[in-house]
Scaffold this active site. Structure first.
Site, PDB file in Angstrom:
ATOM      1  N   ARG A   1       0.825  -1.215   0.000  1.00  0.00           N
ATOM      2  CA  ARG A   1       0.000   0.000   0.000  1.00  0.00           C
ATOM      3  C   ARG A   1       0.858   1.264   0.000  1.00  0.00           C
ATOM      4  O   ARG A   1       0.511   2.268  -0.631  1.00  0.00           O
ATOM      5  CB  ARG A   1      -0.906  -0.024   1.233  1.00  0.00           C
TER       6      ARG A   1
ATOM      7  N   HIS B   1       0.472   4.420  -2.421  1.00  0.00           N
ATOM      8  CA  HIS B   1       0.255   5.791  -1.938  1.00  0.00           C
ATOM      9  C   HIS B   1       1.407   6.716  -2.315  1.00  0.00           C
ATOM     10  O   HIS B   1       1.242   7.927  -2.357  1.00  0.00           O
ATOM     11  CB  HIS B   1       0.011   5.787  -0.424  1.00  0.00           C
TER      12      HIS B   1
ATOM     13  N   ASN C   1      -3.886   8.854   4.576  1.00  0.00           N
ATOM     14  CA  ASN C   1      -2.675   8.293   5.186  1.00  0.00           C
ATOM     15  C   ASN C   1      -2.679   8.333   6.713  1.00  0.00           C
ATOM     16  O   ASN C   1      -2.112   7.446   7.357  1.00  0.00           O
ATOM     17  CB  ASN C   1      -1.438   9.061   4.693  1.00  0.00           C
TER      18      ASN C   1
ATOM     19  N   HIS D   1      -6.226  -5.941  -2.262  1.00  0.00           N
ATOM     20  CA  HIS D   1      -7.037  -6.099  -1.046  1.00  0.00           C
ATOM     21  C   HIS D   1      -7.295  -7.573  -0.721  1.00  0.00           C
ATOM     22  O   HIS D   1      -8.152  -7.887   0.085  1.00  0.00           O
ATOM     23  CB  HIS D   1      -8.355  -5.313  -1.165  1.00  0.00           C
TER      24      HIS D   1
HETATM   25  C1  HEM Z   1      -9.291   1.273  -5.793  1.00  0.00           C
HETATM   26  C2  HEM Z   1      -9.122   2.227  -4.918  1.00  0.00           C
HETATM   27  C3  HEM Z   1      -8.661   1.954  -3.521  1.00  0.00           C
HETATM   28  C4  HEM Z   1      -9.271   2.380  -2.393  1.00  0.00           C
HETATM   29  C5  HEM Z   1     -10.512   3.229  -2.310  1.00  0.00           C
HETATM   30  C6  HEM Z   1      -8.519   1.860  -1.284  1.00  0.00           C
HETATM   31  C7  HEM Z   1      -8.819   2.083   0.039  1.00  0.00           C
HETATM   32  C8  HEM Z   1      -8.218   1.446   1.095  1.00  0.00           C
HETATM   33  C9  HEM Z   1      -8.600   1.600   2.465  1.00  0.00           C
HETATM   34  C10 HEM Z   1      -9.688   2.535   2.988  1.00  0.00           C
HETATM   35  C11 HEM Z   1      -7.830   0.761   3.193  1.00  0.00           C
HETATM   36  C12 HEM Z   1      -7.884   0.550   4.706  1.00  0.00           C
HETATM   37  C13 HEM Z   1      -7.069   1.629   5.404  1.00  0.00           C
HETATM   38  C14 HEM Z   1      -7.326   1.667   6.890  1.00  0.00           C
HETATM   39  O1  HEM Z   1      -8.433   1.355   7.310  1.00  0.00           O
HETATM   40  O2  HEM Z   1      -6.385   2.051   7.629  1.00  0.00           O
HETATM   41  C15 HEM Z   1      -6.947   0.079   2.293  1.00  0.00           C
HETATM   42  C16 HEM Z   1      -6.013  -0.864   2.657  1.00  0.00           C
HETATM   43  C17 HEM Z   1      -5.141  -1.445   1.779  1.00  0.00           C
HETATM   44  N1  HEM Z   1      -4.984  -1.119   0.453  1.00  0.00           N
HETATM   45 FE1  HEM Z   1      -6.239  -0.058  -0.660  1.00  0.00          FE
HETATM   46  N2  HEM Z   1      -7.477   1.129  -1.766  1.00  0.00           N
HETATM   47  C18 HEM Z   1      -7.515   1.163  -3.131  1.00  0.00           C
HETATM   48  C19 HEM Z   1      -6.604   0.602  -3.985  1.00  0.00           C
HETATM   49  C20 HEM Z   1      -5.472  -0.054  -3.596  1.00  0.00           C
HETATM   50  C21 HEM Z   1      -4.376  -0.395  -4.451  1.00  0.00           C
HETATM   51  C22 HEM Z   1      -4.278   0.000  -5.919  1.00  0.00           C
HETATM   52  C23 HEM Z   1      -3.475  -1.074  -3.689  1.00  0.00           C
HETATM   53  C24 HEM Z   1      -2.143  -1.640  -4.084  1.00  0.00           C
HETATM   54  C25 HEM Z   1      -1.823  -1.997  -5.297  1.00  0.00           C
HETATM   55  C26 HEM Z   1      -4.029  -1.166  -2.368  1.00  0.00           C
HETATM   56  C27 HEM Z   1      -3.462  -1.853  -1.324  1.00  0.00           C
HETATM   57  C28 HEM Z   1      -3.987  -1.901  -0.050  1.00  0.00           C
HETATM   58  C29 HEM Z   1      -3.506  -2.798   0.970  1.00  0.00           C
HETATM   59  C30 HEM Z   1      -2.483  -3.895   0.781  1.00  0.00           C
HETATM   60  C31 HEM Z   1      -4.220  -2.496   2.133  1.00  0.00           C
HETATM   61  C32 HEM Z   1      -4.023  -3.097   3.533  1.00  0.00           C
HETATM   62  C33 HEM Z   1      -2.915  -2.323   4.219  1.00  0.00           C
HETATM   63  C34 HEM Z   1      -2.590  -2.779   5.637  1.00  0.00           C
HETATM   64  O3  HEM Z   1      -3.131  -3.757   6.126  1.00  0.00           O
HETATM   65  O4  HEM Z   1      -1.742  -2.093   6.248  1.00  0.00           O
HETATM   66  N3  HEM Z   1      -5.212  -0.506  -2.332  1.00  0.00           N
HETATM   67  N4  HEM Z   1      -7.198   0.535   1.017  1.00  0.00           N
END
Ligand code: HEM
Length: 317
Positions: A59, A63, A91, A190
């Site tokens: 992530r 970002h 973030n 995800h």
């Molecule tokens: C399509 C649009 C996307 C949205 C709206 C989105 C939104 C989010 C949100 C809200 C979270 C949870 C954050 C939290 O609650 O602290 C999250 C976690 C995550 N996102 Fe996305 N995301 C998107 C695309 C992506 C992309 C493109 C990637 C990587 C290629 C990605 C990788 C991740 C990962 C791996 C997590 C878990 C991180 C952790 O456990 O520390 N996301 N995302």
């Protein structure tokens, strides 16, 4: 047998390098040959002690790249006179893994000083994280340099939020030259990691019709209607620590955790891509690795632009 390189191979390498905006997989081959091994070893150790760290590192690269290109800007910490991206809404209290990157940077600096950028460390760490969690590998083009600035405003405007509609997601990705298939494939990240209650509360408390009822009920136990904002749930409830295509099978049964996940399978134009990735793991792996390389190529600083930071969290003095 001749040891001279095949001319057509050289042309292919040159074409591949040009296509990825001057980045090259062999960028550190002579200047820092141990860099990739150092990064891979440290990522594996971090994931061994906490599998979720692999998700957090993937992530972090996303970002970084979506905010003014893959230039390490997300890593710059605020100072008295400098406000960076870490306090921006997508973030704040959410991105993780900066300590792992700092630790890698210290080791890489000890091996070859001021040679390997923080932006490249992020790109390689993302790949190594996916591999450490059982996902596909790919060759990472390298040669990015680090920014001397960061933009909280761009982090707020360019990183899509969890309440986004499908067309908003498409627009956010298109702005970065990533098409709809790239967007669906990258969302497959995800399949690992966690989200905080505040990011899916509306969806589970009557804010959505496209959610599996038993799934919503099970999530309520740890995500109350008020309070518990930071309580965590797995983004992929079936195999949270394995990088596989279960994210898409979850969507087929309306078990996407975020609104922005389930909109990809909601009687709309992306449904067939989701079905394809759910039934064909190889198709997902191929689309994901292609899209990660494209994402890693968003507006990199190259040549003499930017700098190679000595410490990833601050600009060189
Ligand atoms: C399509 C649009 C996307 C949205 C709206 C989105 C939104 C989010 C949100 C809200 C979270 C949870 C954050 C939290 O609650 O602290 C999250 C976690 C995550 N996102 Fe996305 N995301 C998107 C695309 C992506 C992309 C493109 C990637 C990587 C290629 C990605 C990788 C991740 C990962 C791996 C997590 C878990 C991180 C952790 O456990 O520390 N996301 N995302």
């Amino acid at each position: 047998m001749s040891s001279a390189p095949c001319p057509s191979l050289l042309v292919l390498v040159a074409m591949a390098s040009a296509a990825s905006g001057q980045l090259s997989p062999t960028f550190y081959l002579t200047s820092c040959p141990s860099a990739l091994f150092i990064i891979q070893t440290a990522v594996q150790a971090a994931v061994n002690s906490e599998p979720r760290m692999g998700a957090s590192l993937v992530r972090l690269h996303f970002h970084d790249c979506f905010v003014d290109g893959c230039d390490g800007s997300v890593l710059l910490a605020d100072t008295g006179s400098f406000v960076g991206e870490q306090g921006a809404a997508p973030n704040a209290g959410s991105i993780r893994g900066m300590n792992v990157i700092d630790n890698i940077k210290t080791q890489v600096e000890a091996a070859c000083t001021q040679t390997v950028s923080c932006a490249d460390i992020l790109a390689v760490a993302a790949r190594d994280s996916v591999v450490a969690l059982g996902g596909p590998s790919w060759t990472v083009p390298l040669g990015r340099r680090d920014s001397t600035t960061a933009s909280a405003a761009l982090a707020n405007s360019d990183l899509p939020g969890p309440g986004s509609s499908r067309s908003q997601l498409e627009a956010a990705f298109l702005k970065k030259n990533l098409n709809t298939v790239d967007m669906v494939a990258l969302s497959g990240a995800h399949t690992i990691g966690k989200a905080q209650c505040s990011n899916f509360r509306t969806r589970i408390y009557g804010g959505a019709t496209n959610i599996n009822t038993a799934f919503a009920t099970s999530l309520k136990a740890n995500c109350p209607q008020s309070g518990g904002n930071g309580n965590l749930a797995n983004l992929d409830t079936t195999t949270p620590n394995t990088f596989d295509n279960a994210y898409y099978t979850n969507l087929l049964s309306q078990k996407g955790l975020l609104h922005s996940d389930q909109v990809l399978f909601n009687n709309d134009t992306t449904d067939n891509t989701v079905r394809n990735f759910a039934s064909n793991a190889a198709a997902f792996s191929s689309a994901f690795t292609t899209a990660m390389i494209k994402m890693g190529n968003i507006a990199p600083l190259t040549g003499t632009q930017g700098q190679i930071r000595l410490s990833c969290s601050k600009v060189n003095s």
